[in-house]
Design an enzyme around this catalytic site. Structure first.
Site, PDB file in Angstrom:
ATOM      1  CG  ASP A 197      23.598  49.568  25.758  1.00 24.55           C
ATOM      2  OD1 ASP A 197      23.120  50.700  25.837  1.00 24.55           O
ATOM      3  OD2 ASP A 197      22.968  48.595  25.280  1.00 24.55           O
ATOM      4  CD  GLU A 234      21.722  52.404  29.987  1.00 18.70           C
ATOM      5  OE1 GLU A 234      20.904  53.263  29.632  1.00 18.70           O
ATOM      6  OE2 GLU A 234      21.726  51.250  29.530  1.00 18.70           O
TER       7      GLU A 234
HETATM    8  C1  LAG Z   1      20.279  51.156  26.138  1.00 21.58           C
HETATM    9  N1  LAG Z   1      20.482  51.127  27.370  1.00 21.58           N
HETATM   10  O1  LAG Z   1      20.084  50.143  28.177  1.00 21.58           O
HETATM   11  C2  LAG Z   1      20.633  52.286  25.256  1.00 21.58           C
HETATM   12  O2  LAG Z   1      21.101  53.387  25.994  1.00 21.58           O
HETATM   13  C3  LAG Z   1      19.465  52.574  24.381  1.00 21.58           C
HETATM   14  O3  LAG Z   1      19.738  53.691  23.574  1.00 21.58           O
HETATM   15  C4  LAG Z   1      19.165  51.311  23.576  1.00 21.58           C
HETATM   16  O4  LAG Z   1      17.926  51.414  22.873  1.00 21.58           O
HETATM   17  C5  LAG Z   1      18.978  50.077  24.454  1.00 21.58           C
HETATM   18  N2  LAG Z   1      19.683  50.081  25.647  1.00 21.58           N
HETATM   19  C6  LAG Z   1      19.415  48.830  23.695  1.00 21.58           C
HETATM   20  O5  LAG Z   1      20.819  48.846  23.505  1.00 21.58           O
HETATM   21  C7  LAG Z   1      17.988  51.979  21.578  1.00 21.58           C
HETATM   22  C8  LAG Z   1      16.654  52.657  21.261  1.00 21.58           C
HETATM   23  C9  LAG Z   1      15.582  51.627  20.960  1.00 21.58           C
HETATM   24  C10 LAG Z   1      16.057  50.683  19.869  1.00 21.58           C
HETATM   25  C11 LAG Z   1      17.323  49.989  20.385  1.00 21.58           C
HETATM   26  C12 LAG Z   1      17.912  48.994  19.384  1.00 21.58           C
HETATM   27  O6  LAG Z   1      16.264  53.463  22.385  1.00 21.58           O
HETATM   28  O7  LAG Z   1      14.407  52.345  20.485  1.00 21.58           O
HETATM   29  O8  LAG Z   1      15.067  49.718  19.580  1.00 21.58           O
HETATM   30  O9  LAG Z   1      18.336  50.982  20.646  1.00 21.58           O
HETATM   31  O10 LAG Z   1      18.270  49.620  18.197  1.00 21.58           O
HETATM   32  C13 LAG Z   1      14.725  49.571  18.193  1.00 21.58           C
HETATM   33  C14 LAG Z   1      13.255  49.912  17.958  1.00 21.58           C
HETATM   34  C15 LAG Z   1      12.378  48.893  18.704  1.00 21.58           C
HETATM   35  C16 LAG Z   1      12.708  47.473  18.235  1.00 21.58           C
HETATM   36  C17 LAG Z   1      14.198  47.223  18.478  1.00 21.58           C
HETATM   37  C18 LAG Z   1      14.662  45.840  18.025  1.00 21.58           C
HETATM   38  O11 LAG Z   1      12.998  51.229  18.431  1.00 21.58           O
HETATM   39  O12 LAG Z   1      11.004  49.182  18.403  1.00 21.58           O
HETATM   40  O13 LAG Z   1      11.958  46.534  18.986  1.00 21.58           O
HETATM   41  O14 LAG Z   1      14.969  48.210  17.760  1.00 21.58           O
HETATM   42  O15 LAG Z   1      14.483  45.655  16.649  1.00 21.58           O
END
Ligand code: LAG
Ligand code: CA
Length: 462
Positions: A197, A234
């Site tokens: 990831d 990725e």
């Molecule tokens: C990836 N690839 O590089 C994953 O495929 C993707 O699904 C991951 O983001 C990201 N990297 C980090 O592993 C996902 C969500 C984000 C989420 C993150 C952490 O798309 O939206 O962020 O996982 O759970 C969330 C909140 C953010 C916040 C963050 C940290 O949406 O607003 O800043 O958590 O607290």
């Protein structure tokens, strides 16, 4: 890192957010017989739990420790799944989140019992253990607020915090040892490989140094002696920043997100299918490209989103997946997710945090013909390519032939590359067939609006 360790089989399925008990049953019930190489599973390590966000799927991208305890199940259930899938020849690939730990400002106790504290300057993850000195020093990150915000600068992309996630300092031997320890634990259980990831946010030399510490795969789980972990990284390279997929060729395959855009354009406008793979545009070479029609992020508009075809347009989706599996570029993954109305929504639950069992319908539907086609034609290239803008057809060496009609019908005499004989269509379970003459040509007719596709194999696909 280039062999998926599944006896030359060609297709992986992502069972996104499925529980370990359900995946074990699915290996035995369906995936083994349908010819699947293996399953990409959701991150198995201990993660934050976020009731305040309604337990979103993305809580599993915020690691608390490398203890195998997650929303999908316990360590014992994980081990049982790996062993049961291996014993029917289906491999397990882990989604490995090792660029970072939790988001900043988060603290608590995770389900496996480990505490975590990323409030203020604290970076305490005693379950590993990691502490502040194991995270990328602030002076290594050239952005104003410490977060990734400039994709033209590799130090910004790799040393700053991705969406506020505490960034591990992969330069340190200590961090490399801990991550390699996690991977070696997976290897010892019998996991066949990993998706790394956010690899784009890690330095290729750090990945390489970590992977150099790995052991071979265990022979008692059916791997030939000397087998290596399969790695796909990725890296979202859409020609929109400084980081290119080819920087990661030495440590495995790379995700090719440009393929998602390309296949979407191609299904919209069949003429575009003739130049799907564009090396001039920087697309990864075929023996490093890991491809998919859509993934868990871009089908939800996460990870940068993009113009992709998803299950929301089923007729187009069938064509896109069928074409992807019929053509010869890259290693392929298909997606099996759950219905959602909100892009953060977690999997179907029994209320709260507990994930519901997957229910298998009586007819066991979801045709395996495509996987069998791709396996049957492995090692051949696309030949006799024909495309009139409304319909497309090609052979795979002298082993298979594929045709697809955008409006649902076509009738054309085409060169199939196959020996003379009668061949049945795997798409309608052999209700229709084609007759190939001594010169290799056949009348190719399609009359099916919902599944406007034909595929045949010499000697049958199964
Ligand atoms: C990836 N690839 O590089 C994953 O495929 C993707 O699904 C991951 O983001 C990201 N990297 C980090 O592993 C996902 C969500 C984000 C989420 C993150 C952490 O798309 O939206 O962020 O996982 O759970 C969330 C909140 C953010 C916040 C963050 C940290 O949406 O607003 O800043 O958590 O607290
Ligand atoms: Ca990083």
């Amino acid at each position: 890192f280039y062999d998926p360790n599944c006896n030359g089989k060609q297709v992986m399925v992502h069972l996104f957010e499925w529980k370990w008990t359900d995946i074990a049953a699915e290996c035995e019930r369906y995936l083994a017989g349908a010819g699947f190489c293996g399953v990409q599973v959701s991150p198995p390590m201990e993660h934050v739990i976020l009731p305040e966000n309604n337990y979103p799927w993305w809580q599993r991208y915020q690691p608390v420790s490398y203890k195998l305890y997650s929303r999908s199940g316990s360590e014992a259930e994980f081990i049982d799944m790996v062993h049961r899938c291996n014993s029917v020849g289906v491999r397990i690939y882990v989604d490995a989140v090792v660029n970072h730990m939790t988001g900043t400002g988060r603290s608590g106790i995770a389900d496996g019992g480990s505490s975590y504290n990323a409030n203020g300057d604290a970076r305490d993850f005693p379950g590993v253990p990691y502490s502040a000195e194991h995270f990328t020093p602030r002076d290594q990150c050239p952005s104003g607020d410490g977060n990734v915000n400039d994709y033209s600068n590799p130090s910004n992309v790799r040393n700053c915090y991705l969406v506020g996630l505490t960034d591990l300092y992969g330069k340190l031997d200590y961090v490399r040892e801990k991550v390699a320890g996690y991977f070696n634990q997976l290897i010892q259980i019998g996991v066949a490989g990993i998706r790394i990831d956010a690899a784009k946010h890690m330095w290729p030399e750090d990945i390489s140094a970590t992977l150099s510490r790995l052991t071979d795969l265990p022979t008692d789980q059916g791997f030939p002696a000397g087998s290596k972990f399969y790695v796909f990284q990725e890296v979202i390279d859409q020609n929109d920043g400084a980081i290119k997929v080819d920087e990661y060729y030495n440590t495995g395959y790379v995700t090719e997100f440009r393929y998602c855009s390309k296949i979407a354009w191609g299904i919209k406008d069949y003429g575009q299918l003739s130049n799907l793979i564009d090396y001039g545009w920087g697309m990864a070479r075929s023996d490093r490209a890991f491809i998919f029609t859509d993934n868990h992020d871009n089908q939800r508009g996460h990870g940068g989103g993009g113009n992709v075809i998803t299950h929301e347009s089923p007729r187009d989706y069938k064509q896109a997946v069928a074409y992807t599996l019929a053509q010869d570029y890259g290693f392929t993954r298909i997606m099996s997710s759950y219905y959602f109305t909100n892009t953060d929504q977690g999997p179907p639950s029994n209320g709260g945090y507990s994930t519901a069992d997957v229910i298998i319908n009586g007819d066991g539907s979801c045709g395996g013909g495509w996987v069998e086609f791709r396996n049957a034609v492995v090692g051949t290239s696309m030949e006799n390519y024909w495309n009139n803008g409304n319909a497309v057809a090609f052979s795979r060496g002298n082993k298979g032939f594929f045709a697809m009609a955008k409006q649902g019908s076509m009738s054309e005499s085409l060169q199939t590359g196959l020996p003379a004989g009668s061949y049945c269509n795997i798409i309608d379970d052999c209700a229709s067939s084609i007759q190939v003459g001594a010169d290799g040509t056949a009348q190719i007719s399609i009359n099916n609006y919902e599944e406007p596709i034909l595929a045949v194999c010499a000697g049958g696909c199964g």
